[in-house]
Design a protein around this motif. Structure first.
Motif, PDB file in Angstrom:
ATOM      1  N   THR A  33       0.835  -1.207   0.000  1.00 57.21           N
ATOM      2  CA  THR A  33       0.000   0.000   0.000  1.00 57.21           C
ATOM      3  C   THR A  33       0.868   1.255   0.000  1.00 57.21           C
ATOM      4  O   THR A  33       0.630   2.200  -0.767  1.00 57.21           O
ATOM      5  N   ALA A  34       1.896   1.265   0.856  1.00 62.34           N
ATOM      6  CA  ALA A  34       2.790   2.417   0.942  1.00 62.34           C
ATOM      7  C   ALA A  34       3.513   2.653  -0.382  1.00 62.34           C
ATOM      8  O   ALA A  34       3.663   3.795  -0.837  1.00 62.34           O
ATOM      9  N   LYS A  35       3.955   1.576  -1.025  1.00 62.93           N
ATOM     10  CA  LYS A  35       4.632   1.703  -2.327  1.00 62.93           C
ATOM     11  C   LYS A  35       3.686   2.329  -3.367  1.00 62.93           C
ATOM     12  O   LYS A  35       4.087   3.208  -4.136  1.00 62.93           O
ATOM     13  N   CYS A  36       2.451   1.856  -3.378  1.00 61.31           N
ATOM     14  CA  CYS A  36       1.491   2.368  -4.364  1.00 61.31           C
ATOM     15  C   CYS A  36       1.147   3.836  -4.109  1.00 61.31           C
ATOM     16  O   CYS A  36       0.944   4.612  -5.059  1.00 61.31           O
ATOM     17  N   ILE A  37       1.057   4.233  -2.839  1.00 62.90           N
ATOM     18  CA  ILE A  37       0.808   5.638  -2.512  1.00 62.90           C
ATOM     19  C   ILE A  37       1.907   6.513  -3.109  1.00 62.90           C
ATOM     20  O   ILE A  37       1.634   7.568  -3.706  1.00 62.90           O
ATOM     21  N   LEU A  38       3.149   6.075  -2.967  1.00 63.25           N
ATOM     22  CA  LEU A  38       4.286   6.859  -3.475  1.00 63.25           C
ATOM     23  C   LEU A  38       4.255   6.949  -5.009  1.00 63.25           C
ATOM     24  O   LEU A  38       4.551   7.999  -5.578  1.00 63.25           O
ATOM     25  N   ALA A  97      -7.383  -4.550  -1.204  1.00 56.93           N
ATOM     26  CA  ALA A  97      -6.949  -4.039   0.102  1.00 56.93           C
ATOM     27  C   ALA A  97      -5.973  -2.881  -0.062  1.00 56.93           C
ATOM     28  O   ALA A  97      -6.047  -1.877   0.665  1.00 56.93           O
ATOM     29  N   VAL A  98      -5.054  -3.000  -1.013  1.00 52.48           N
ATOM     30  CA  VAL A  98      -4.066  -1.941  -1.259  1.00 52.48           C
ATOM     31  C   VAL A  98      -4.760  -0.654  -1.695  1.00 52.48           C
ATOM     32  O   VAL A  98      -4.463   0.443  -1.193  1.00 52.48           O
ATOM     33  N   ILE A  99      -5.704  -0.764  -2.624  1.00 51.77           N
ATOM     34  CA  ILE A  99      -6.435   0.422  -3.120  1.00 51.77           C
ATOM     35  C   ILE A  99      -7.269   1.041  -1.995  1.00 51.77           C
ATOM     36  O   ILE A  99      -7.257   2.264  -1.782  1.00 51.77           O
ATOM     37  N   ARG A 100      -7.978   0.203  -1.270  1.00 54.84           N
ATOM     38  CA  ARG A 100      -8.854   0.690  -0.194  1.00 54.84           C
ATOM     39  C   ARG A 100      -8.061   1.402   0.902  1.00 54.84           C
ATOM     40  O   ARG A 100      -8.452   2.471   1.383  1.00 54.84           O
ATOM     41  N   ASN A 101      -6.944   0.824   1.298  1.00 57.20           N
ATOM     42  CA  ASN A 101      -6.163   1.377   2.406  1.00 57.20           C
ATOM     43  C   ASN A 101      -5.369   2.630   2.029  1.00 57.20           C
ATOM     44  O   ASN A 101      -5.134   3.495   2.870  1.00 57.20           O
ATOM     45  N   GLY A 102      -4.943   2.699   0.771  1.00 56.28           N
ATOM     46  CA  GLY A 102      -4.023   3.771   0.402  1.00 56.28           C
ATOM     47  C   GLY A 102      -4.611   4.951  -0.327  1.00 56.28           C
ATOM     48  O   GLY A 102      -3.968   6.013  -0.419  1.00 56.28           O
ATOM     49  N   ALA A 103      -5.835   4.815  -0.846  1.00 54.33           N
ATOM     50  CA  ALA A 103      -6.402   5.873  -1.701  1.00 54.33           C
ATOM     51  C   ALA A 103      -6.483   7.217  -0.980  1.00 54.33           C
ATOM     52  O   ALA A 103      -6.069   8.263  -1.515  1.00 54.33           O
ATOM     53  N   ALA A 104      -7.018   7.233   0.248  1.00 52.78           N
ATOM     54  CA  ALA A 104      -7.228   8.497   0.972  1.00 52.78           C
ATOM     55  C   ALA A 104      -5.914   9.219   1.245  1.00 52.78           C
ATOM     56  O   ALA A 104      -5.808  10.439   1.051  1.00 52.78           O
ATOM     57  N   LEU A 105      -4.886   8.489   1.700  1.00 49.36           N
ATOM     58  CA  LEU A 105      -3.603   9.130   2.007  1.00 49.36           C
ATOM     59  C   LEU A 105      -2.925   9.628   0.738  1.00 49.36           C
ATOM     60  O   LEU A 105      -2.330  10.724   0.730  1.00 49.36           O
TER      61      LEU A 105
END
Length: 831
Positions: free
Chosen positions: A635-640, A704-712
């Motif tokens: 999730t953190a990688k995708c946010i970046l 899970a990755v999309i759901r957890n990271g989208a807002a941040l």
């Protein structure tokens, strides 16, 4: 010493300053170890600190960082280069601590899992680690023992040894202490010798150790072959493959982002440094490290509850288990057998203390000299008194088609065979199966859950014509907590199958005490079933009595065909096929043979079934934490990736300077490898059933990755773009984005580490690494923005109170929704 197989045993004993009856003295053990060496081909020790540091520097990501520092010097940015080198040193230090902790944990576990052997020292029988065996030790050889060193036989009784691992000979070799051999016989023909790494299949004996470690035949072969790679589990292999696949994607993205930046007019030198920094950031190197740490720490926790891990994949598979196949005696029961009474051939019950000495001596003849079977030991205690018996002339143990043991003696010129074994079979040999009085007493004892063993003798060595000596009736109460453990496992969707060789009525009595009420299937009934019928039967029946080893293997294979993940608990030589066939093999530590322990993935040190529920809880928690840690990391990688792509869309500078990118990876790796690996188990980790990993690494993970990271990701992007366009100050905008990321990624980790338990209900300090990390990140964020002298090194600037409020708002609001979702799920569950 040459030609040891031909030398008189007295000369060998004298050479090693030992004694065939009393063994080595305490002082001679140290003297012989110093003189003849250790019994270790490769010493069990962890990697040195220097080796771990060098290993860290050699990693591809470290090389990338050093290249970045070198290019910074070439481009005249010496300050940035110095900072890069400093970060490299910190990163290496962090990786060193992680690897050192994992390496030392695994080293301690390997020592715990190291095999043991029985020896005589100072006139006493002792069990010592095989690594502590020295030349001159008197080895006790029993059925199922793995021979720890090369040794010359002192005495042997029906000794059959499997030497396939050494000589390639598939048939067992009969060993004879008194065989006369020539000096030129081959290794496979040295019948007066036993060799390291081979297995005793039958019989018993004593031998004196003559070669250890690299001087043994096994040691010579081990030195001649290349060192094997360390074992990797299925998940470790999967994570390595995943890391490689994502690395290709990450390198492509980093090149694309940097190339587009250059084409839009950004500085070439800056884009080269950015490309390398992004490569370092986006290549996912942590998943293999996280799973190794998780498995290692779980293994150490398992060791604390008396379950020693021999193979890491055992921890992995244990978390997925849906079915446990276990024996009864010593696992479900206490393994503290006591002879209550004997049933005599005339149907009379008699206490051990009231038996005549001649009968006691006859039963003692039927017991092995060196065995460690609890039943044999209980009977020996009951009949031993001060009686002694001479050495036997032959020995034949239990087998698939012979459910009894025979020991032959030469007494007053007459050959007499003493027999011990399964009650029905021995009574049949004695032609006493229709004795109504004895049958009534047998049923009475069995219905009370007693164990019954028959003893007989025969004076005809050609054909067994037996006379019954007695039936020993033994009690072995159920362990405290077993019924509760079976209930807990049932709630966890794990079914317990009790598969025993004991009498059906005895098995039924034990099952009733455990509140297991299914039908009991006997070995004779199972023998008539086809595979499909057995598979159907296993869906409704989980108690089996009078089962022989190959039938147990059939049960395991049928359960696997039914889609079950099977754990098998076994102790004997004949359990080895089932232990190997199971997804997880668990050997019993106290009564288990060396072969069973070597075949198994885990060893239940105290044979206590009640530890199994705790073991599954630990393994499920470890794999669950890894799953959450992997989700967070990706999730953190995708946010970046998203916030960098957004800057390209808006045609503005990247949100992070190269030094920010490198610090981001360092801090993110620490969060994923410490907070999640050390997190406590979910409250319902056992009750929610098995979570198969094959179902996790796919659509579920992506969602899970999309759901957890989208807002941040949206929050950081919006804040960065707003500050940049409002002020035109790149450094200020990058500082805002970087600090928002620092606080946001820790808040994300703290919210994701538990799926059910609310963070504030659990307590912020429940995970000391998480709490420490939070306060550490807050401290770093304040220092790099508030100390002007650091601005030039970290490419940061001071932040206004308004920006601080905006940063905190984004960091909390974009992650705290996870806690709200937990609360909503909790409220729904209570309705």
């Amino acid at each position: 010493m040459k030609n040891l197989w031909t030398m008189p045993i007295e000369a060998i004993i004298k050479k090693f300053n030992t004694d065939s009856k009393n063994g080595l003295s305490f002082a001679n053990v140290f003297e012989n170890r110093k003189k003849f060496g250790n019994n270790a081909v490769e010493e069990i020790k962890g990697a040195s600190a220097l080796e771990l540091i060098i290993d860290g520097v050699r990693e591809p990501m470290m090389i990338v960082l050093l290249v970045i520092a070198g290019l910074s010097v070439v481009f005249g940015k010496t300050t940035e280069a110095a900072v890069m080198v400093f970060v490299v040193l910190i990163y290496i230090a962090v990786e060193f601590v992680n690897k050192y902790r994992t390496d030392r944990t695994m080293t301690r576990l390997r020592k715990l899992a190291s095999p043991t052997a029985k020896v005589i020292r100072d006139g006493k029988y002792q069990e010592v680690r095989t690594a502590d065996i020295v030349c001159g030790d008197i080895l006790i050889l029993t059925e199922g023992a793995c021979i720890p060193a090369d040794a010359r036989l002192v005495e042997s009784f029906g000794l059959l040894v499997n030497e396939a691992s050494l000589t390639g000979e598939s048939l067992p070799v009969e060993k004879q202490a008194d065989a006369v051999l020539g000096a030129e016989v081959s290794l496979a023909e040295r019948r007066t010798m036993v060799f390291s790494g081979t297995i005793v299949l039958n019989g018993e004996g004593k031998s004196v150790v003559v070669a250890v470690g690299v001087e043994s035949e096994f040691g010579k072969i081990a030195q001649a072959v290349a060192k094997t790679e360390k074992e990797k589990t299925v998940l470790q292999e999967s994570m390595t493959r995943l890391a490689k696949i994502l690395a290709i994607f990450a390198i492509g993205i980093s090149i694309l982002i940097s190339a587009i930046g250059f084409l839009r007019g950004l500085n070439l030198q800056e884009m080269i440094i950015t490309w390398l920094a992004l490569t370092f950031l986006m290549v996912p190197g942590q998943p293999p490290i996280i799973i190794t740490m998780a498995l290692a720490l779980a293994s150490f926790k398992l060791a604390s509850i008396k379950l020693v891990v021999k193979r890491l994949h055992g921890v992995e598979s244990l978390s997925q288990v849906t079915t446990i196949v276990t024996d009864k005696t010593g696992t479900i029961t206490k393994n503290s057998m006591i002879v209550d009474y004997f049933i005599m051939p005339n149907g009379e019950k008699i206490l051990p203390k009231n038996m005549v000495s001649e009968l006691k001596r006859s039963i003692l003849y039927a017991l092995p000299r060196y065995g460690n079977d609890p039943t044999d030991e209980a009977v020996r205690v009951a009949v031993k008194d001060s009686l002694e018996v001479e050495a036997p002339i032959s020995f034949s143990g239990f087998s698939e088609h012979q459910p009894w043991r025979t020991i032959e003696y030469q007494t007053n010129g007459e050959r007499i065979i003493y027999i011990a074994g399964k009650m029905e079979s021995v009574l049949e040999l004695c032609a006493m199966t229709k004795n109504q009085k004895i049958n009534h007493l047998i049923r009475e004892a069995a219905e009370e859950g007693k164990r019954i063993v028959a003893y007989a003798r025969s004076v005809n060595s050609k054909e067994l014509q037996c006379s019954l000596l007695a039936l020993a009736v033994l009690s072995d109460p159920i362990r405290d907590g077993v019924a509760q453990t079976i209930a807990i496992l049932d709630d966890a969707e794990i079914k317990t199958f009790m598969v025993t060789g004991d009498y059906p009525a005895t098995t039924r009595a034990i099952a009733m005490q455990l509140h297991i009420t299914t039908e009991i299937i006997t070995g004779s009934e199972l023998e008539k079933m086809g595979d499909s019928e057995l598979e159907t039967t296993l869906k409704d029946t989980n108690i089996f009595a009078r089962i022989v080893p190959l039938q147990k293997l059939r049960i395991v294979e049928a359960l696997k065909r039914n889609g079950e993940i099977v754990a098998v608990i076994g102790d004997g030589v004949n359990d080895a096929p089932s232990l190997k066939a199971a997804h997880v093999g668990i050997a019993m530590g106290e009564t288990g043979t060396d072969l069973a322990k070597e075949t198994a993935d885990l060893v239940l040190v105290d044979d206590n079934y009640t530890h199994i529920a705790d073991a599954i809880r630990i393994s499920r928690a470890a794999l669950d934490n890894f799953r959450k840690g992997l989700t967070y990391y990706l999730t953190a990688k995708c946010i970046l990736v998203v916030i960098f792509l957004n800057s390209l869309i808006f045609g503005i500078p990247f949100p992070f300077a190269p030094i920010h990118i490198i610090l981001t990876e360092l801090l993110m790796d620490l969060a994923s490898s410490t907070i999640f690996v050390t997190e406590a188990a979910e409250p319902d980790v056992l009750k929610r059933g098995v979570r198969a990993f094959k179902n996790f690494l796919g659509k579920q993970l992506i969602c899970a990755v999309i759901r957890n990271g989208a807002a941040l990701a949206i929050g950081i992007s919006v804040l960065y773009v707003a500050v940049y366009f409002k002020t035109g100050n790149v450094v200020l905008a990058q500082t805002t984005a970087f600090v928002t990321w620092l606080l946001g990624h820790v808040a994300l980790a703290l919210n994701l580490k538990q799926e059910q338990l609310l963070l504030f209900k659990q307590g912020l300090f429940a995970n000391r690494f998480g709490a420490g990390w939070l306060f550490g990140i807050i401290f770093i964020s304040v220092v790099i923005t508030s100390v002007p002298a650091l601005h030039v090194y970290f490419k940061t600037s001071a932040l206004s109170i308004g920006l601080w409020l905006a940063i905190i708002t984004v960091a909390i609001s974009s992650t705290f929704w996870i806690e709200v979702a937990k609360l909503v799920r909790f409220k729904r569950a209570q309705l």
